[in-house]
Design a protein around this motif. Structure first.
Motif, PDB file in Angstrom:
ATOM      1  N   THR A 258       0.886  -1.316   0.025  1.00  0.00           N
ATOM      2  CA  THR A 258      -0.015  -0.114  -0.054  1.00  0.00           C
ATOM      3  C   THR A 258       0.858   1.132   0.017  1.00  0.00           C
ATOM      4  OG1 THR A 258      -1.741  -0.994   1.060  1.00  0.00           O
ATOM      5  CG2 THR A 258      -1.659   1.389   1.341  1.00  0.00           C
ATOM      6  N   SER A 259       0.514   2.067  -0.907  1.00  0.00           N
ATOM      7  CA  SER A 259       1.437   3.219  -0.981  1.00  0.00           C
ATOM      8  C   SER A 259       0.481   4.302  -1.813  1.00  0.00           C
ATOM      9  CB  SER A 259       2.484   3.282  -1.679  1.00  0.00           C
ATOM     10  OG  SER A 259       2.769   2.781  -2.910  1.00  0.00           O
ATOM     11  N   PHE A 260       0.550   5.649  -1.648  1.00  0.00           N
ATOM     12  CA  PHE A 260      -0.313   6.652  -2.387  1.00  0.00           C
ATOM     13  C   PHE A 260       0.254   6.629  -3.883  1.00  0.00           C
ATOM     14  CE2 PHE A 260      -0.123   8.970   1.924  1.00  0.00           C
ATOM     15  CZ  PHE A 260      -1.521   8.732   2.031  1.00  0.00           C
ATOM     16  N   SER A 261      -0.841   6.599  -4.634  1.00  0.00           N
ATOM     17  CA  SER A 261      -0.612   6.739  -6.080  1.00  0.00           C
ATOM     18  C   SER A 261       0.149   7.666  -6.570  1.00  0.00           C
ATOM     19  CB  SER A 261      -2.160   6.592  -6.943  1.00  0.00           C
ATOM     20  OG  SER A 261      -1.948   6.545  -8.002  1.00  0.00           O
ATOM     21  N   ASP A 262       0.688   7.697  -7.624  1.00  0.00           N
ATOM     22  CA  ASP A 262       1.318   8.790  -8.286  1.00  0.00           C
ATOM     23  C   ASP A 262       0.747   9.230  -9.557  1.00  0.00           C
ATOM     24  OD1 ASP A 262       2.520   6.900  -9.841  1.00  0.00           O
ATOM     25  OD2 ASP A 262       4.495   7.371  -9.504  1.00  0.00           O
ATOM     26  N   HIS A 263      -0.381   8.627 -10.021  1.00  0.00           N
ATOM     27  CA  HIS A 263      -1.143   8.700 -11.044  1.00  0.00           C
ATOM     28  C   HIS A 263      -1.869  10.169 -10.878  1.00  0.00           C
ATOM     29  CE1 HIS A 263      -3.514   6.694 -14.475  1.00  0.00           C
ATOM     30  NE2 HIS A 263      -3.095   8.022 -14.808  1.00  0.00           N
ATOM     31  N   GLU A 264      -1.098  11.134 -11.620  1.00  0.00           N
ATOM     32  CA  GLU A 264      -1.819  12.579 -11.851  1.00  0.00           C
ATOM     33  C   GLU A 264      -3.064  12.505 -12.696  1.00  0.00           C
ATOM     34  OE1 GLU A 264      -1.269  15.055  -9.828  1.00  0.00           O
ATOM     35  OE2 GLU A 264       0.479  14.377  -8.789  1.00  0.00           O
ATOM     36  N   ARG A 265      -4.111  12.867 -12.415  1.00  0.00           N
ATOM     37  CA  ARG A 265      -5.311  12.867 -13.255  1.00  0.00           C
ATOM     38  C   ARG A 265      -5.999  14.182 -13.531  1.00  0.00           C
ATOM     39  NH1 ARG A 265      -7.373   7.541 -14.076  1.00  0.00           N
ATOM     40  NH2 ARG A 265      -6.659   6.003 -12.839  1.00  0.00           N
ATOM     41  N   ALA A 266      -5.883  15.193 -12.605  1.00  0.00           N
ATOM     42  CA  ALA A 266      -6.589  16.574 -12.707  1.00  0.00           C
ATOM     43  C   ALA A 266      -6.113  17.423 -13.642  1.00  0.00           C
ATOM     44  CB  ALA A 266      -6.072  17.175 -11.211  1.00  0.00           C
ATOM     45  N   SER A 267      -6.184  17.257 -14.918  1.00  0.00           N
ATOM     46  CA  SER A 267      -6.497  17.869 -16.171  1.00  0.00           C
ATOM     47  C   SER A 267      -7.719  18.508 -16.165  1.00  0.00           C
ATOM     48  CB  SER A 267      -5.984  17.205 -17.337  1.00  0.00           C
ATOM     49  OG  SER A 267      -6.766  16.322 -17.588  1.00  0.00           O
ATOM     50  N   GLY A 268      -7.508  19.337 -17.131  1.00  0.00           N
ATOM     51  CA  GLY A 268      -8.858  20.163 -17.323  1.00  0.00           C
ATOM     52  C   GLY A 268      -9.948  19.283 -17.973  1.00  0.00           C
ATOM     53  N   GLY A 269      -9.621  18.262 -18.863  1.00  0.00           N
ATOM     54  CA  GLY A 269     -10.264  17.349 -19.561  1.00  0.00           C
ATOM     55  C   GLY A 269     -10.967  16.505 -18.442  1.00  0.00           C
ATOM     56  N   HIS A 270     -10.098  15.990 -17.537  1.00  0.00           N
ATOM     57  CA  HIS A 270     -10.422  15.072 -16.643  1.00  0.00           C
ATOM     58  C   HIS A 270     -11.552  15.517 -15.775  1.00  0.00           C
ATOM     59  CE1 HIS A 270      -6.472  12.628 -17.105  1.00  0.00           C
ATOM     60  NE2 HIS A 270      -7.020  12.197 -17.962  1.00  0.00           N
TER      61      HIS A 270
END
Length: 245
Positions: free
Chosen positions: A125-137
């Protein structure tokens, strides 16, 4: 997302347990199938998404069928708040005092579900590093959440609650593909998914923006439901404090 009014009042503790369990298992399905998909199809992201979305469609529909008669099977803070708002003038509608406990149970369940999926696949278990906060998302999250809320309450307010389980499963499956964000559409699930640094994860830095987008989508969905279905169908009431959604 209740399939039918329960025959007798369900104690709040039982309803909260159902919300915790259901949200937890939903996140387990999403994260676990994401991990499995990445392992089974490491070189094909499209196939990974197909595998992940198929498991989510089936798992979500089953969870609604199993737990809907107990708690309403919200599994989603946006749905809980929308249910309260839309039934607030009904003395037998969803109680305002149950909103916070429902949301707390959903968030705790979501976190536990991510931990369970991580443990089953031995990924740690670890925090995700998958950035998703773009305008389109973020726009995708507004659209996905608005559509989900509209669907649920269109069915509820037109007395078609028996269709909620398959319809919600189908909608989420479709929204995996037609939205850029892959349709989280759920603040509790979003929080849970940040605890898995896998295919289905989301970076903690993206979570606040996703939650805001989901809240906006929820408001839009409620507005659309009221515009299209201003008066709910006349059906037998559920017990005080129990959801009809």
């Amino acid at each position: 997302m209740n399939q039918a009014p329960p025959s007798r009042p369900q104690p709040l503790a039982r309803r909260l347990f159902a919300e915790l369990l259901g949200t937890g298992l939903l996140v387990t399905v999403v994260v676990g199938s994401g991990i499995a998909a990445a392992e089974l199809s490491p070189d094909d992201v499209g196939l990974q998404l197909l595998e992940n979305s198929t498991a989510t469609v089936l798992g979500l529909a089953v969870l609604i069928l199993v737990l809907g008669p107990v708690s309403g099977a919200h599994f989603n803070p946006v749905v809980t708040v929308a249910d309260w708002f839309l039934s607030r003038r009904d003395p037998e509608g969803f109680s305002a005092g149950h909103v916070a406990p429902y949301v707390a149970a959903q968030v705790v369940g979501a976190a536990a579900g991510a931990l369970l999926a991580n443990a089953m696949f031995d990924v740690g278990t670890s925090f995700s590093d998958h950035e998703r906060a773009s305008g389109g998302h973020l726009l995708g999250e507004v659209v996905a959440t608005a559509g989900l809320v509209l669907l649920i309450f269109a069915l509820v307010r037109s007395d078609r609650v028996a269709l909620v389980a398959p319809a919600v499963g189908a909608y989420i499956g479709a929204a995996y593909w037609f939205t850029s964000s892959t349709s989280f559409a759920n603040p509790a699930v979003t929080v849970g998914r940040m605890l898995s640094d896998t295919f289905a994860g989301i970076a903690p830095s993206s979570v606040p923006a996703f939650v805001v987008a989901q809240a906006v989508g929820g408001v839009i969905g409620v507005g659309l439901a009221l515009a299209l279905y201003p008066s709910p169908a006349i059906t037998p009431h559920t017990h005080q404090g129990e959801t009809r959604a």
